[in-house]
Design a protein around this motif. Structure first.
Motif, PDB file in Angstrom:
ATOM      1  N   ARG A  33     -43.537 -12.257  70.452  1.00  0.00           N
ATOM      2  CA  ARG A  33     -42.737 -13.129  69.589  1.00  0.00           C
ATOM      3  C   ARG A  33     -43.508 -14.405  69.253  1.00  0.00           C
ATOM      4  NH1 ARG A  33     -38.286 -16.842  70.536  1.00  0.00           N
ATOM      5  NH2 ARG A  33     -36.824 -16.735  68.814  1.00  0.00           N
ATOM      6  N   SER A  39     -39.446  -7.785  65.082  1.00  0.00           N
ATOM      7  CA  SER A  39     -39.046  -6.625  65.886  1.00  0.00           C
ATOM      8  C   SER A  39     -39.766  -5.352  65.448  1.00  0.00           C
ATOM      9  CB  SER A  39     -37.541  -6.432  65.790  1.00  0.00           C
ATOM     10  OG  SER A  39     -37.169  -6.305  64.438  1.00  0.00           O
TER      11      SER A  39
ATOM     12  N   GLU B 176     -30.650  -3.089  63.222  1.00  0.00           N
ATOM     13  CA  GLU B 176     -31.008  -4.408  63.731  1.00  0.00           C
ATOM     14  C   GLU B 176     -29.957  -5.452  63.357  1.00  0.00           C
ATOM     15  OE1 GLU B 176     -35.060  -5.496  63.315  1.00  0.00           O
ATOM     16  OE2 GLU B 176     -34.786  -7.136  64.729  1.00  0.00           O
TER      17      GLU B 176
END
Lengths: 93, 276
Positions: A33, A39, B176
């Protein structure tokens, strides 16, 4: 040496997905991150490193990894489990 | 306002009373974001302190873009009566954004980043929402493809869609966005975020979930990105803000990038029909 190889594979995968990264930021304590991975980048990095290591680890196992060292440790544990399964016995610590 | 920005207030009708959420989408490179920061400090002092510690440009850009979007949405939620720098957004233990100070009471925010783009939606806590933005590309096709369940593959096929970069990205953003609305992120098995059904409503694709029937997801195109917003399933998002995003732009940018876009083309055709 095997540990170094797994960690190197994690760094290689991160570099191949995030091509702008300078090698000196890929330390054990760096988190994906904080390196700028979203992601999807993280998922791709994990897929690549698993492919390179010929491992299939459920993504959920990486969910709580805080940094590159944690990812490498999770991969090593999976490697160990595969070897133990093949041998039919537990490896010494 | 940064040049490549889209903001809208989302009017949401519900059987138990209407609510409003505030959306901000942004596409901007680090130099523009830093220039905007110099011009008007939109970070809270604690955010600025964190930002100064960042070493990697990609993270600097995603942090600034995400905070910019979050602040735009949260300031709008205050009817513009609050300064962005007075609002503090921190990360929770599961990396979820937490609005700590300065915003309208009981307002939270969901933030997403992808490449040089970011998205945020500010919402009342009583009405949980989550947002995700991704750029479809063949680079991530294998990753996304591996995340689809057998049912979702049937869902794509049954809807005359294909497992290309765009189709997979769309389903990924739904998962997500839901994960963010649930505030657990991708820390649980992705299969639990399985999509159950999908249909078109104007320019948007509406997706329902197998295990989380409380939620649905609305997806649309913005520039060459797919944006999905998860919200409670009975909430009806008014389409009046949808004039700017155009789903057809996705296919063209996909083709320009040399990525597969057959899902987009069939989806666009369906959407064009439903719009007509």
């Amino acid at each position: 040496m095997a540990e170094d190889a797994v960690f190197q594979a994690v760094k290689d995968a991160a570099s191949s997905v995030m091509t702008d990264l300078s090698p000196d930021v890929l330390t054990e304590h760096a988190s994906l991150r904080e390196l700028g991975a979203n992601s999807l980048d993280r998922a791709e990095i994990l897929m690549r490193v698993m492919e390179q290591q010929k491992l299939m680890v459920p993504m959920i196992r990486f969910a709580m990894c805080q940094n590159l060292a944690d990812i490498a440790r999770t991969l090593r544990e999976a490697q160990r489990a595969v070897i133990e399964q093949k041998l039919g016995e537990q490896l010494p610590e | 306002m940064l040049q490549d920005q889209f903001t809208a207030s989302l009017n949401i009708a519900r059987p138990d009373g209407n609510t409003v959420a505030w959306l901000c989408l942004l596409q901007s490179e680090l130099p523009q974001l830093e220039a905007a920061l110099r011009e008007s400090v939109y970070l809270h002092s604690q955010e600025l302190e964190y930002y100064k510690q960042l070493l990697v440009n990609a993270r600097k850009a995603s942090f600034l873009a995400g905070r910019w979007c979050a602040k735009q949405a949260l300031v709008a939620a205050c009817d513009g009566r609050q300064q962005a720098r007075a609002i503090l957004v921190q990360s929770g233990v599961l990396q979820q954004p937490v609005v700590r100070e300065g915003a309208r009471r009981a307002t939270q925010v969901s933030i997403s980043h992808a490449d040089d783009a970011a998205a945020a939606v500010a919402y009342d806590e009583s009405h949980p929402m989550g947002i995700d933005i991704e750029r479809p590309s063949d680079r991530v096709l294998n990753v996304l493809n591996g995340c689809l369940t057998a049912h979702e593959r049937k869902l794509l096929v049954g809807a005359k869609l294909t497992e290309d970069a765009l189709g997979c990205t769309w389903l990924w953003t739904c998962k997500e966005a839901l994960a963010k609305a649930m505030k657990v992120g991708l820390t649980i098995d992705l299969d639990l975020y399985e999509s159950q059904s999908a249909h078109c409503e104007g320019l948007m694709i509406v997706t329902r979930f197998k295990h989380f029937s409380q939620f649905k997801c609305v997806s649309f195109a913005w520039r060459d990105f797919v944006v999905s917003i998860a919200l409670p399933w009975k909430s009806q998002l008014s389409p009046d803000w949808m004039a700017h995003p155009d789903i057809s732009s996705l296919r063209e940018s996909q083709e320009a990038r040399g990525s597969s876009g057959s899902m987009c083309s069939s989806r666009r055709a369906e959407m064009s029909l439903s719009r007509g």
